[in-house]
Scaffold this motif. Structure first.
Motif, PDB file in Angstrom:
ATOM      1  N   GLN A  99       2.610  -3.333  -4.233  1.00  0.00           N
ATOM      2  CA  GLN A  99       2.186  -2.950  -5.580  1.00  0.00           C
ATOM      3  C   GLN A  99       3.157  -1.931  -6.185  1.00  0.00           C
ATOM      4  O   GLN A  99       3.538  -2.041  -7.358  1.00  0.00           O
ATOM      5  CB  GLN A  99       0.775  -2.369  -5.539  1.00  0.00           C
ATOM      6  CG  GLN A  99      -0.311  -3.409  -5.280  1.00  0.00           C
ATOM      7  CD  GLN A  99      -1.695  -2.787  -5.151  1.00  0.00           C
ATOM      8  OE1 GLN A  99      -1.883  -1.830  -4.395  1.00  0.00           O
ATOM      9  NE2 GLN A  99      -2.658  -3.332  -5.882  1.00  0.00           N
ATOM     10  N   ASP A 113      -0.025  -7.154  -8.368  1.00  0.00           N
ATOM     11  CA  ASP A 113      -0.691  -6.506  -9.497  1.00  0.00           C
ATOM     12  C   ASP A 113      -1.150  -5.102  -9.102  1.00  0.00           C
ATOM     13  O   ASP A 113      -1.939  -4.946  -8.164  1.00  0.00           O
ATOM     14  CB  ASP A 113      -1.893  -7.360  -9.907  1.00  0.00           C
ATOM     15  CG  ASP A 113      -2.652  -6.788 -11.091  1.00  0.00           C
ATOM     16  OD1 ASP A 113      -2.302  -5.696 -11.582  1.00  0.00           O
ATOM     17  OD2 ASP A 113      -3.613  -7.458 -11.529  1.00  0.00           O
ATOM     18  N   GLU A 164      -3.216  -3.264 -10.440  1.00  0.00           N
ATOM     19  CA  GLU A 164      -4.647  -3.064 -10.679  1.00  0.00           C
ATOM     20  C   GLU A 164      -5.518  -3.733  -9.623  1.00  0.00           C
ATOM     21  O   GLU A 164      -6.737  -3.538  -9.597  1.00  0.00           O
ATOM     22  CB  GLU A 164      -5.022  -3.625 -12.056  1.00  0.00           C
ATOM     23  CG  GLU A 164      -4.305  -2.949 -13.223  1.00  0.00           C
ATOM     24  CD  GLU A 164      -4.584  -1.451 -13.278  1.00  0.00           C
ATOM     25  OE1 GLU A 164      -5.756  -1.062 -13.078  1.00  0.00           O
ATOM     26  OE2 GLU A 164      -3.643  -0.676 -13.496  1.00  0.00           O
TER      27      GLU A 164
END
Length: 213
Positions: A144, A150, A152
């Protein structure tokens, strides 16, 4: 008598571990253990203890080895984290078939067998799964940070998804699914991760295998 702490004892314990992995706790008799370790019953009990003690010893040693191997395989620079995650699922697809005896993970065997074990064994398995999930989560977070997954996405949930794929592929392998099919499952599992557009653009498709069903 064998020395449980010496080199010879280590070889005996490895043989006993493989016996438990082959036939499970319930399906392994004391005679099976003695035969696997090349010991008489008396020597077995004197050097290593009874069946339940031996199972806990071999399970603990297996967990320690497994935790250390995955921690080392998943640790590294952020820019290579996605590759390490892919290697995790690919190794999961090959794990059973790469073993000459087609033995699976002792931890998975423990859970699937569902025997009422000593609470210490239950706790050791939970600890092992938690530590492997922790190593995976750190690797997911590294991917990440590098922009390959992603930011999130929930890193522990991604790790749990990978672990579920790992355990599921082992069960399928032991049921007879071949390596080619399992590697396709691994690729599908990996593509299901929250990859960023940049990461997807860099991934080359796996070439088709001639004659595969």
């Amino acid at each position: 008598m064998h020395d449980a702490d010496g080199a010879e004892g280590g070889v005996v314990m490895q043989a006993i571990e493989r016996q438990f992995r082959r036939t499970g706790y319930a399906g392994t008799s004391v005679d099976d253990i003695a035969k696997a370790g090349g010991l008489g019953r008396g020597s077995l009990y004197a050097a290593f203890g009874g069946k339940s003690e031996l199972y806990l010893q071999t399970l603990s040693a297996y967990c320690e080895r497994n935790e250390a191997e995955w921690a080392a395989a998943l640790e590294g620079p952020d820019e290579a984290a996605l590759g390490r995650l892919h290697a995790y699922v690919v190794k999961s697809a090959r794990f059973v078939h790469d073993d000459p005896d087609r033995l699976g993970c002792m931890v998975t065997g423990f859970v699937v067998e569902g025997v009422d074990h000593d609470p210490q064994a239950d706790e050791r398995v939970r600890q092992a799964l938690g530590r492997i999930e922790g190593s995976l989560t750190e690797c997911v977070q590294a991917a990440q940070r590098h922009g390959d997954l992603d930011p999130e996405a929930d890193a522990p949930q991604v790790s749990q998804l990978l672990m579920a794929a790992n355990r599921g592929m082992e069960v399928l392998a032991r049921a007879g699914l071949d390596t080619v099919a399992l590697e396709r499952v691994a690729d599908e599992a990996f593509e299901g991760l929250p990859l960023t557009a940049r990461a997807r653009s860099r991934r080359a498709p796996r070439p088709a295998v001639s004659g595969a069903s």
